[in-house]
Design an enzyme around this catalytic site. Sequence first.
Site, PDB file in Angstrom:
ATOM      1  N   HIS A 104       0.842  -1.196   0.000  1.00 13.57           N
ATOM      2  CA  HIS A 104       0.000   0.000   0.000  1.00 13.57           C
ATOM      3  C   HIS A 104       0.873   1.240   0.000  1.00 13.57           C
ATOM      4  O   HIS A 104       1.992   1.231   0.497  1.00 13.57           O
ATOM      5  CB  HIS A 104      -0.926   0.012   1.215  1.00 13.57           C
ATOM      6  CG  HIS A 104      -0.214  -0.153   2.518  1.00 13.57           C
ATOM      7  ND1 HIS A 104       0.194  -1.383   2.980  1.00 13.57           N
ATOM      8  CD2 HIS A 104       0.198   0.744   3.432  1.00 13.57           C
ATOM      9  CE1 HIS A 104       0.812  -1.235   4.135  1.00 13.57           C
ATOM     10  NE2 HIS A 104       0.849   0.052   4.437  1.00 13.57           N
ATOM     11  N   HIS A 106       0.779   5.130   1.352  1.00 20.68           N
ATOM     12  CA  HIS A 106       0.102   6.126   2.184  1.00 20.68           C
ATOM     13  C   HIS A 106       0.006   7.439   1.420  1.00 20.68           C
ATOM     14  O   HIS A 106       0.999   7.888   0.831  1.00 20.68           O
ATOM     15  CB  HIS A 106       0.902   6.417   3.452  1.00 20.68           C
ATOM     16  CG  HIS A 106       1.001   5.282   4.407  1.00 20.68           C
ATOM     17  ND1 HIS A 106       0.221   5.189   5.535  1.00 20.68           N
ATOM     18  CD2 HIS A 106       1.784   4.174   4.411  1.00 20.68           C
ATOM     19  CE1 HIS A 106       0.533   4.085   6.195  1.00 20.68           C
ATOM     20  NE2 HIS A 106       1.482   3.445   5.533  1.00 20.68           N
TER      21      HIS A 106
HETATM   22  P1  AMP Z   1       2.075   0.420   7.359  1.00 21.22           P
HETATM   23  O1  AMP Z   1       2.472   0.607   8.803  1.00 21.22           O
HETATM   24  O2  AMP Z   1       2.856   1.227   6.395  1.00 21.22           O
HETATM   25  O3  AMP Z   1       2.007  -1.044   7.019  1.00 21.22           O
HETATM   26  O4  AMP Z   1       0.611   1.026   7.267  1.00 21.22           O
HETATM   27  C1  AMP Z   1      -0.529   0.321   7.611  1.00 21.22           C
HETATM   28  C2  AMP Z   1      -1.617   1.326   7.839  1.00 21.22           C
HETATM   29  O5  AMP Z   1      -2.853   0.660   7.811  1.00 21.22           O
HETATM   30  C3  AMP Z   1      -1.533   2.049   9.197  1.00 21.22           C
HETATM   31  O6  AMP Z   1      -1.419   3.446   8.983  1.00 21.22           O
HETATM   32  C4  AMP Z   1      -2.845   1.676   9.865  1.00 21.22           C
HETATM   33  O7  AMP Z   1      -3.401   2.756  10.576  1.00 21.22           O
HETATM   34  C5  AMP Z   1      -3.732   1.299   8.697  1.00 21.22           C
HETATM   35  N1  AMP Z   1      -4.793   0.360   9.009  1.00 21.22           N
HETATM   36  C6  AMP Z   1      -4.696  -0.788   9.703  1.00 21.22           C
HETATM   37  N2  AMP Z   1      -5.895  -1.412   9.741  1.00 21.22           N
HETATM   38  C7  AMP Z   1      -6.760  -0.625   9.046  1.00 21.22           C
HETATM   39  C8  AMP Z   1      -8.138  -0.718   8.737  1.00 21.22           C
HETATM   40  N3  AMP Z   1      -8.888  -1.747   9.153  1.00 21.22           N
HETATM   41  N4  AMP Z   1      -8.690   0.269   7.995  1.00 21.22           N
HETATM   42  C9  AMP Z   1      -7.953   1.305   7.579  1.00 21.22           C
HETATM   43  N5  AMP Z   1      -6.647   1.448   7.829  1.00 21.22           N
HETATM   44  C10 AMP Z   1      -6.061   0.499   8.571  1.00 21.22           C
END
Ligand code: AMP
Length: 141
Positions: A104, A106
């Site tokens: 993903h 951001h």
């Molecule tokens: P990363 O730490 O780069 O893997 O980012 C993962 C992101 O996913 C974090 O910013 C979390 O806040 C977000 N996240 C985790 N679970 C969910 C969810 N159910 N819906 C939306 N965002 C999420």
Amino acid sequence: MPHPTDGSCIFCKIVAGQIPCFKLLEDDKTIAFMDINPVNPGHALAVAKGHWPTVDVIPADVIAAVAQTAQKVAKAVVSELKPNGVNLIQANGAGAGQSVPHLHIHIMPRQAGDAVSLNWQPKPGDMKEIEAIFKKLKAAL
Ligand code: AMP
Ligand code: ZN
């Protein structure tokens, strides 16, 4: 071809509609939704539909599609929220701060003085070290 999935992955569950999200966009290869732990208001994620954890394993066409989705969301963030800036950030591996092993990008709106901690202080590198690493990488490309 069906997307690879991982039954224990939270983003695969979102892609499959098994858990809810604030969905911004969807196409055949990607989905974009709001991050539920926003670093700033408007923090969103552009996500591959298939379960590929990191940049080194995802197919080139899929990461290209994720980038295009991230651009669409970033344009909306810029025009609607008018932040001071926007970072597009993509982490690979726990050491890089990746908490969800499903690729993903951001879309992170920034405000002056928000103290989001990915900022670093640039300082001049050791040219010999830069060149040695450059040669190693160049040979692999
Ligand atoms: P990363 O730490 O780069 O893997 O980012 C993962 C992101 O996913 C974090 O910013 C979390 O806040 C977000 N996240 C985790 N679970 C969910 C969810 N159910 N819906 C939306 N965002 C999420
Ligand atoms: Zn997944």
